[in-house]
Design a protein around this motif. Sequence first.
Motif, PDB file in Angstrom:
ATOM      1  N   ARG A  30       0.851  -1.193   0.000  1.00 35.22           N
ATOM      2  CA  ARG A  30       0.000   0.000   0.000  1.00 35.22           C
ATOM      3  C   ARG A  30       0.890   1.246   0.000  1.00 35.22           C
ATOM      4  NH1 ARG A  30      -4.954   1.882   0.819  1.00 35.22           N
ATOM      5  NH2 ARG A  30      -5.275   3.687   2.159  1.00 35.22           N
ATOM      6  N   VAL A  31       0.500   2.238  -0.779  1.00 40.65           N
ATOM      7  CA  VAL A  31       1.256   3.478  -0.878  1.00 40.65           C
ATOM      8  C   VAL A  31       0.623   4.517   0.032  1.00 40.65           C
ATOM      9  CG1 VAL A  31       1.920   5.344  -2.438  1.00 40.65           C
ATOM     10  CG2 VAL A  31       1.951   2.975  -3.242  1.00 40.65           C
ATOM     11  N   ASP A  32       1.445   5.146   0.856  1.00 41.34           N
ATOM     12  CA  ASP A  32       1.017   6.270   1.673  1.00 41.34           C
ATOM     13  C   ASP A  32       1.047   7.496   0.760  1.00 41.34           C
ATOM     14  OD1 ASP A  32       0.807   8.483   3.360  1.00 41.34           O
ATOM     15  OD2 ASP A  32       2.205   7.691   4.845  1.00 41.34           O
ATOM     16  N   LEU A  33      -0.135   7.987   0.381  1.00 41.45           N
ATOM     17  CA  LEU A  33      -0.199   9.069  -0.601  1.00 41.45           C
ATOM     18  C   LEU A  33       0.507  10.334  -0.138  1.00 41.45           C
ATOM     19  CD1 LEU A  33      -3.788   8.645  -2.041  1.00 41.45           C
ATOM     20  CD2 LEU A  33      -1.612   8.000  -3.082  1.00 41.45           C
ATOM     21  N   SER A  34       0.584  10.558   1.158  1.00 41.53           N
ATOM     22  CA  SER A  34       1.302  11.747   1.635  1.00 41.53           C
ATOM     23  C   SER A  34       2.787  11.648   1.299  1.00 41.53           C
ATOM     24  CB  SER A  34       1.108  11.941   3.140  1.00 41.53           C
ATOM     25  OG  SER A  34       1.750  10.916   3.868  1.00 41.53           O
ATOM     26  N   LYS A  35       3.312  10.420   1.203  1.00 45.13           N
ATOM     27  CA  LYS A  35       4.724  10.226   0.858  1.00 45.13           C
ATOM     28  C   LYS A  35       4.938  10.187  -0.653  1.00 45.13           C
ATOM     29  CE  LYS A  35       5.907   8.155   5.194  1.00 45.13           C
ATOM     30  NZ  LYS A  35       6.300   7.010   5.945  1.00 45.13           N
ATOM     31  N   MET A  36       3.850  10.122  -1.403  1.00 50.01           N
ATOM     32  CA  MET A  36       3.934  10.148  -2.862  1.00 50.01           C
ATOM     33  C   MET A  36       4.050  11.588  -3.366  1.00 50.01           C
ATOM     34  SD  MET A  36       3.735   7.987  -5.405  1.00 50.01           S
ATOM     35  CE  MET A  36       3.538   8.098  -7.162  1.00 50.01           C
ATOM     36  N   MET A  37       3.506  12.525  -2.588  1.00 49.84           N
ATOM     37  CA  MET A  37       3.485  13.923  -2.996  1.00 49.84           C
ATOM     38  C   MET A  37       4.894  14.511  -2.988  1.00 49.84           C
ATOM     39  SD  MET A  37       0.303  14.297  -3.544  1.00 49.84           S
ATOM     40  CE  MET A  37       0.296  12.551  -3.908  1.00 49.84           C
ATOM     41  N   GLY A  38       5.068  15.539  -3.806  1.00 54.45           N
ATOM     42  CA  GLY A  38       6.352  16.226  -3.861  1.00 54.45           C
ATOM     43  C   GLY A  38       7.162  15.812  -5.073  1.00 54.45           C
ATOM     44  N   ARG A  39       8.441  16.089  -5.024  1.00 54.67           N
ATOM     45  CA  ARG A  39       9.335  15.852  -6.161  1.00 54.67           C
ATOM     46  C   ARG A  39       9.995  14.480  -6.085  1.00 54.67           C
ATOM     47  NH1 ARG A  39      12.899  20.251  -8.952  1.00 54.67           N
ATOM     48  NH2 ARG A  39      10.814  20.531  -9.777  1.00 54.67           N
ATOM     49  N   TRP A  40      10.033  13.835  -7.256  1.00 59.19           N
ATOM     50  CA  TRP A  40      10.746  12.581  -7.463  1.00 59.19           C
ATOM     51  C   TRP A  40      11.737  12.794  -8.606  1.00 59.19           C
ATOM     52  CZ3 TRP A  40      10.284   8.338  -4.416  1.00 59.19           C
ATOM     53  CH2 TRP A  40       9.208   8.306  -3.537  1.00 59.19           C
ATOM     54  N   TYR A  41      12.897  12.150  -8.511  1.00 55.42           N
ATOM     55  CA  TYR A  41      13.940  12.253  -9.519  1.00 55.42           C
ATOM     56  C   TYR A  41      14.065  10.921 -10.251  1.00 55.42           C
ATOM     57  CZ  TYR A  41      15.252  16.412  -6.923  1.00 55.42           C
ATOM     58  OH  TYR A  41      15.232  17.633  -6.299  1.00 55.42           O
TER      59      TYR A  41
END
Length: 175
Positions: A30-41
Amino acid sequence: MTFKPLRSLAVAAVALCGQAFAAAPQPTARVDLSKMMGRWYEVARLPNKTQRGCQAGTVDWVRSADGFSVLQTCRKGSLAAPKTEWKAKAKLLDASTNAKFKMSFFGGMISQEYWVIDNRPEQGWLLLGTPGGNYLWLMSRRPALGAQAKAEALSRIRQLGYDVGRLELPLPARD
């Protein structure tokens, strides 16, 4: 006149095509959507036409009223090139895992499902892929992954059945 060799060849060709386009693995957690937000490289990717020559790729996820706004950027050819941008809207498809999204580009003219196949927030990386298994991205919270985390991510990609030798390793963003 018999056509057994041709029939055998056709059966083998169909079997090989089925393996070449095998479905992507299902999301593992399961993905914690709060940790999905923001910048990814972008650390690595399977080749695709849209990102041909892309360096310094980033993806920014922001909550919106109807899902997520997503901005992808890269520099085509070199780190000195101007940024190329793609804007998308993403809608959650599976609330039980929070790992499957449908993204639409160009005002909805093009849409594609993307799955968070594996997510390692403690190591700062995730694997994003398409259901058909044709595309895969290794994304990181930092412009570059540490050697151990990168080795673990590449090992996981291999375990999932992807050909690690096909991965492109673009130059990282300079943030």
